[in-house]
Design an enzyme around this catalytic site. Structure first.
Site, PDB file in Angstrom:
ATOM      1  N   ASN A  45       0.834  -1.190   0.000  1.00  0.00           N
ATOM      2  CA  ASN A  45       0.000   0.000   0.000  1.00  0.00           C
ATOM      3  C   ASN A  45       0.874   1.247   0.000  1.00  0.00           C
ATOM      4  OD1 ASN A  45       0.597  -0.901   2.651  1.00  0.00           O
ATOM      5  ND2 ASN A  45      -1.062   0.308   3.529  1.00  0.00           N
ATOM      6  N   GLU A  47       0.330   5.185   0.641  1.00  0.00           N
ATOM      7  CA  GLU A  47      -0.614   6.201   1.098  1.00  0.00           C
ATOM      8  C   GLU A  47      -0.184   7.595   0.622  1.00  0.00           C
ATOM      9  OE1 GLU A  47      -1.040   5.593   5.338  1.00  0.00           O
ATOM     10  OE2 GLU A  47      -2.214   3.776   4.991  1.00  0.00           O
ATOM     11  N   CYS A  56      -4.035   0.604  -2.685  1.00  0.00           N
ATOM     12  CA  CYS A  56      -3.899  -0.616  -1.878  1.00  0.00           C
ATOM     13  C   CYS A  56      -2.806  -1.522  -2.443  1.00  0.00           C
ATOM     14  CB  CYS A  56      -5.210  -1.397  -1.888  1.00  0.00           C
ATOM     15  SG  CYS A  56      -6.581  -0.574  -1.077  1.00  0.00           S
ATOM     16  N   GLU A  58      -2.956  -4.644  -3.155  1.00  0.00           N
ATOM     17  CA  GLU A  58      -3.426  -5.566  -4.197  1.00  0.00           C
ATOM     18  C   GLU A  58      -3.408  -4.899  -5.570  1.00  0.00           C
ATOM     19  OE1 GLU A  58      -4.761  -4.797  -1.331  1.00  0.00           O
ATOM     20  OE2 GLU A  58      -5.782  -6.497  -0.383  1.00  0.00           O
ATOM     21  N   CYS A  90     -10.177  -4.962  -0.083  1.00  0.00           N
ATOM     22  CA  CYS A  90     -11.318  -4.040  -0.124  1.00  0.00           C
ATOM     23  C   CYS A  90     -12.137  -4.279  -1.390  1.00  0.00           C
ATOM     24  CB  CYS A  90     -10.830  -2.596  -0.047  1.00  0.00           C
ATOM     25  SG  CYS A  90     -10.187  -1.946  -1.606  1.00  0.00           S
ATOM     26  N   CYS A  93     -10.499  -3.335  -4.750  1.00  0.00           N
ATOM     27  CA  CYS A  93      -9.476  -4.303  -5.184  1.00  0.00           C
ATOM     28  C   CYS A  93     -10.115  -5.592  -5.683  1.00  0.00           C
ATOM     29  CB  CYS A  93      -8.510  -4.587  -4.040  1.00  0.00           C
ATOM     30  SG  CYS A  93      -7.388  -3.205  -3.736  1.00  0.00           S
TER      31      CYS A  93
HETATM   32  N1  THU Z   1      -5.317  -1.470   2.382  1.00  0.00           N
HETATM   33  C1  THU Z   1      -4.765  -2.260   1.441  1.00  0.00           C
HETATM   34  O1  THU Z   1      -3.630  -2.062   1.012  1.00  0.00           O
HETATM   35  N2  THU Z   1      -5.502  -3.314   0.977  1.00  0.00           N
HETATM   36  C2  THU Z   1      -6.758  -3.606   1.398  1.00  0.00           C
HETATM   37  O2  THU Z   1      -7.404  -4.461   0.831  1.00  0.00           O
HETATM   38  C3  THU Z   1      -7.308  -2.905   2.548  1.00  0.00           C
HETATM   39  C4  THU Z   1      -6.658  -1.615   2.898  1.00  0.00           C
HETATM   40  C5  THU Z   1      -4.528  -0.355   2.899  1.00  0.00           C
HETATM   41  C6  THU Z   1      -5.033   1.006   2.512  1.00  0.00           C
HETATM   42  C7  THU Z   1      -4.486   1.861   3.614  1.00  0.00           C
HETATM   43  O3  THU Z   1      -3.183   2.252   3.286  1.00  0.00           O
HETATM   44  C8  THU Z   1      -4.431   0.942   4.823  1.00  0.00           C
HETATM   45  O4  THU Z   1      -4.515  -0.375   4.310  1.00  0.00           O
HETATM   46  C9  THU Z   1      -5.539   1.163   5.840  1.00  0.00           C
HETATM   47  O5  THU Z   1      -6.787   1.099   5.239  1.00  0.00           O
END
Ligand code: THU
Length: 137
Positions: A45, A47, A56, A58, A90, A93
């Site tokens: 991920n 941010e 994300c 994925e 999520c 994704c």
């Molecule tokens: N996140 C992911 O990388 N994948 C997911 O399927 C769920 C959420 C990340 C996004 C964000 O940087 C952190 O997790 C908290 O939501």
């Protein structure tokens, strides 16, 4: 086809989480995608201070693979080392993964604890009615 080594794929997802850029949530995620050709693409991920721009792990892995010419992935592992319990992908994704994976493709996700979830893309994203649109228009 060789049997897919989900243990190894999960280890690669866990390693990918170490590269996460997650200063806001402090929640690292790593993903490892196995291509049909046998190459593993990993992602983490990433941010942003404009929170909604976060990508994300994925989708990061999908972008890595597609950017190198892969259009088909046959297995996925996701690691969330900052949660004890497994955390699934999520909704966004799930949609993106379903573009490049068959519904029967195995998915494993797990946190720092012993519990892991073994499922498939189809179970995570059922009734995917748009899946067959590619190429029809
Ligand atoms: N996140 C992911 O990388 N994948 C997911 O399927 C769920 C959420 C990340 C996004 C964000 O940087 C952190 O997790 C908290 O939501």
């Amino acid at each position: 086809m060789d049997t897919i080594n989900m243990d190894e794929l999960f280890r690669m997802a866990r390693a990918a989480a170490d590269a996460a850029y997650a200063p806001y949530s402090r929640f690292r995620v790593g993903a490892a995608l196995l291509s049909a050709e046998g190459t593993v693409f990993s992602g983490c991920n990433v941010e942003n201070r404009s929170y909604g721009l976060t990508i994300c792990a994925e989708r990061s892995a999908v972008v890595q693979g597609v950017s190198r010419g892969c259009r088909s992935f046959i297995a996925l592992a996701i690691s969330t080392p900052d949660s004890a319990e497994p955390v699934g992908p999520c909704g966004a994704c799930r949609q993106v993964l379903s573009e490049f994976m068959e519904s029967g493709a195995p998915v494993r996700f797990g946190g720092s604890g012993v519990k892991q979830v073994d499922t498939t893309i189809g179970e995570l994203y059922p009734y995917d009615s748009l899946h067959d649109l590619a190429g029809t228009i």
